[in-house]
Design a protein around this motif. Sequence first.
Motif, PDB file in Angstrom:
ATOM      1  N   LYS A   1       4.622   0.490  10.005  1.00 56.28           N
ATOM      2  CA  LYS A   1       3.946   1.755   9.726  1.00 56.28           C
ATOM      3  C   LYS A   1       2.895   2.039  10.793  1.00 56.28           C
ATOM      4  O   LYS A   1       2.309   1.128  11.357  1.00 56.28           O
ATOM      5  N   ALA A   2       2.664   3.327  11.025  1.00 58.36           N
ATOM      6  CA  ALA A   2       1.572   3.807  11.895  1.00 58.36           C
ATOM      7  C   ALA A   2       1.616   3.147  13.258  1.00 58.36           C
ATOM      8  O   ALA A   2       0.605   2.666  13.774  1.00 58.36           O
ATOM      9  N   GLY A   3       2.799   3.115  13.875  1.00 59.61           N
ATOM     10  CA  GLY A   3       2.961   2.458  15.163  1.00 59.61           C
ATOM     11  C   GLY A   3       2.199   3.140  16.282  1.00 59.61           C
ATOM     12  O   GLY A   3       2.153   4.365  16.370  1.00 59.61           O
ATOM     13  N   PHE A   4       1.635   2.334  17.145  1.00 58.72           N
ATOM     14  CA  PHE A   4       0.863   2.828  18.291  1.00 58.72           C
ATOM     15  C   PHE A   4       1.795   3.111  19.466  1.00 58.72           C
ATOM     16  O   PHE A   4       2.755   2.380  19.701  1.00 58.72           O
TER      17      PHE A   4
ATOM     18  N   THR B   1       0.836  -1.186   0.000  1.00 60.51           N
ATOM     19  CA  THR B   1       0.000   0.000   0.000  1.00 60.51           C
ATOM     20  C   THR B   1       0.879   1.247   0.000  1.00 60.51           C
ATOM     21  O   THR B   1       1.932   1.254   0.645  1.00 60.51           O
ATOM     22  N   PRO B   2       0.495   2.308  -0.710  1.00 57.46           N
ATOM     23  CA  PRO B   2       1.250   3.563  -0.601  1.00 57.46           C
ATOM     24  C   PRO B   2       1.418   3.950   0.862  1.00 57.46           C
ATOM     25  O   PRO B   2       0.459   3.988   1.625  1.00 57.46           O
ATOM     26  N   SER B   3       2.646   4.232   1.279  1.00 47.73           N
ATOM     27  CA  SER B   3       2.951   4.432   2.705  1.00 47.73           C
ATOM     28  C   SER B   3       2.098   5.500   3.339  1.00 47.73           C
ATOM     29  O   SER B   3       1.665   5.381   4.489  1.00 47.73           O
ATOM     30  N   ASP B   4       1.843   6.587   2.615  1.00 47.55           N
ATOM     31  CA  ASP B   4       1.111   7.697   3.215  1.00 47.55           C
ATOM     32  C   ASP B   4      -0.303   7.305   3.609  1.00 47.55           C
ATOM     33  O   ASP B   4      -0.909   7.943   4.466  1.00 47.55           O
ATOM     34  N   ASN B   5      -0.853   6.282   2.982  1.00 48.56           N
ATOM     35  CA  ASN B   5      -2.229   5.885   3.300  1.00 48.56           C
ATOM     36  C   ASN B   5      -2.357   5.385   4.733  1.00 48.56           C
ATOM     37  O   ASN B   5      -3.441   5.391   5.302  1.00 48.56           O
ATOM     38  N   TYR B   6      -1.262   4.921   5.325  1.00 51.82           N
ATOM     39  CA  TYR B   6      -1.310   4.470   6.708  1.00 51.82           C
ATOM     40  C   TYR B   6      -1.213   5.642   7.687  1.00 51.82           C
ATOM     41  O   TYR B   6      -1.566   5.521   8.852  1.00 51.82           O
ATOM     42  N   LEU B   7      -0.713   6.755   7.228  1.00 51.14           N
ATOM     43  CA  LEU B   7      -0.342   7.823   8.143  1.00 51.14           C
ATOM     44  C   LEU B   7      -1.234   9.055   8.069  1.00 51.14           C
ATOM     45  O   LEU B   7      -1.190   9.909   8.945  1.00 51.14           O
ATOM     46  N   THR B   8      -2.027   9.178   7.032  1.00 48.92           N
ATOM     47  CA  THR B   8      -2.851  10.376   6.865  1.00 48.92           C
ATOM     48  C   THR B   8      -4.317  10.007   6.879  1.00 48.92           C
ATOM     49  O   THR B   8      -4.690   8.871   7.128  1.00 48.92           O
TER      50      THR B   8
END
Length: 560
Positions: free
Chosen positions: A300-303, A190-197
Motif C-alpha cells: 500500500k501507498a508505494g513511493f 488497517t482499513p486500506s483507505d487509511n494508507y492512501l487518504t
Amino acid sequence: MVKIRKVLFMSLISSMIIGMSPSNVYASETINARVEARYSSNRISWNNVSGHDKYNVYKVGDDDTKLSLITTVTGQEYIDETAGVNTQERYVIKCNDDESIQSSIVKDSYKTGIEAVQGHARDETNNFHVSLSGGKEKFDGNTVLEFSHNISLLQELKKGTVLISFRPDKEKIVNNREILLNVKDRNAVTPSDNYLTGSPNPANCISFMQGDTNVLRYDIGSNLVRYNIGNAVAEDGWTTYGLTAYTEGTTSYFKNRVNGKQESNYNHSGNYLHNFLNNSAITNLNFLTIGGAINNGVNKAGFKGEIAYVTITDEVMSESEVEAYTVAVTNKLNKMDISLGSQISNMFNDDVDNTWLFVGGEEVQGSYNQVQGMRNYVSHFEEYIRWTQSSNTTAGKQRFVMNAGKKGQTLNDIINKFDSYKNEFNPKAMAYMIGKEDYSQDDVNRFKEELREFITLSLELRNQQGFAVIQKPHTIGNVDTDAIIEKYCGVVDEVVEEFTNANNDQRIVVVEHDVTDESLKDGVLNQKGHYNIGQQLSEATIETTSLYPCTKVLILILKI
C-alpha cells in the motif's frame, strides 16, 4: 563502512543492525576505555577504578608519546565536542591522583561525520541503518522492502534521531500518500483507505510519508502531528530529512530539519508522544518497510522515486549536527549523480583493448555445479559487451573479458596476486564481487583496508586510467548471514565515499545485486542467478540491457 519525497510518511523501522553498549561501571585496578564517534564529537567512556574519583582525559597526537590534557572529570564519561567532522581522534584516560594507572590508546573504528552516524546505527542491535543500491534504490510505487530481523528491539528506544535521504519521481502523483518508512505490528490490519487518504494514521504504526502540498506527517497511533515544510523538499535533487525526538520531564520534543534548514519543532506535554518509539500506541512493533506499507499481505501507498539511506539511531543529535548532516549527505548524493562512475563509458568507446578482469571467489568462477553447462555471469557479460553491443567494430570485439575467480579466494589473496594479474592480463578494469570467502570472516575493519587498497591499485592501472567495479554481495535468505552481508555493503559505501571526497571516484562503479529464491541453490547463484547478475552488471556499467543475450530462450529453459 551506502543510500526523497514531497511529503514524508516514514515509519521508524529497522534493518541491519549490531550492537555495542557502554562499558559497565565496575571497580577495577585497570582502566578499560572506549570511544564512540558521533557526527562532530566523540564520547569516551571507561570503568570505575576503586579508590579513584577523578580522571584525566588526554588527546593523543601523531606521536603516541604526545599527550594533551583536555580536561579532568569526575565520573566515567566525557564528550569531546572539539573533535570536528571526519576525524579519528585517539585518547588516553589516567587516574588524576595516580597517572601510573591508565588506559591504552583508544579510538573508534569510524571517523566522525556521516561514517560514524551510519556505521554505529548499522552496528547497534536496537538501531537501524540501510544503504540502498550503492546509495540509491529506485521505487516504482509497487516495490516495498521489508525488514523484521531485530526490528522489535527498536521499541526499546526512548529517544533518538531518524534520518532519511530520498528523491521523488518528477512524475509522481502527489494527491495520495507515499510512504517512505513505516514501522508497525506485522499482524495489525488497517482499513486500506487509511494508507492512501488524509485520514488518521493507521493503528499500531509509525510512519514518515510524502503526500500532497509538501506536508511532512509524523503519526503515532490515532494521534496526528503534521509539519508543513513548504518547498523544503528539492524538486530535482536529493532531500535529506532529520527528526530528533526526546523527552524531558512530561514534555516530548520533535525537531525537524530538511537539507540543513529548521522547518518546524513540535513540543507536546502529555503521554501519547512520549519516548520516541517506546510508546503505548504500538503494542508490538516488529516490522519495518521502506518505500510503502504492507497491510494484510498487500503493498500500500508505494513511493515513486529513489531512497538512498534510512537511519534510526538512539543518538540524540544536536540541532546543529542534524543540520550539518542533512546538508553533507544531500551534497554527497547530488555529487555522486555527477561524478561516481561517470567515466565508465570510456570502457565502451572505440579504444583498442578495453580489457576487463573479473576476480573473486566461487560465484565469480561460476563452476558447472552452479550453471549446469550454461554461461556464468562473467560469460554473459562478455557476450553482451563484445558482440551484442560491439556495433560490429574491431574495437568493440576487443573488449576482452578475463575471469580469475576461484573458489576460496579472498580479497587479500587478490591483492597479493595483483602484480601478476597486471603483468599477465594488462587489464583496464578490475571487477570484484564480494563473496562468502570474505563476508564469512565477519571482519569489516580488515576488509575496509583491503577494499581501499584494491580500489587504489585498480585506479592506478594503465598509467592512472584504470577502473574499479565493486559488486556488492547478494543476500542468501539467511537472517544472520544477511545481516553480516549488509555490514559489508555498508563498508563499500564508506570506502567509496572516501574516493568521492577526494574527487577520485569517476572511475569507480558500485553494483548492487538483487536475487530471488529462484536464483539460488543452497545460497549460491544458479543458472538464473548468474543470468540476472550479468544483467544487473550490464545495467550499472554499459547502462543498458537492450537485446541482452538469449533472453527469451533462457527464460524458457529456466521455466522447464
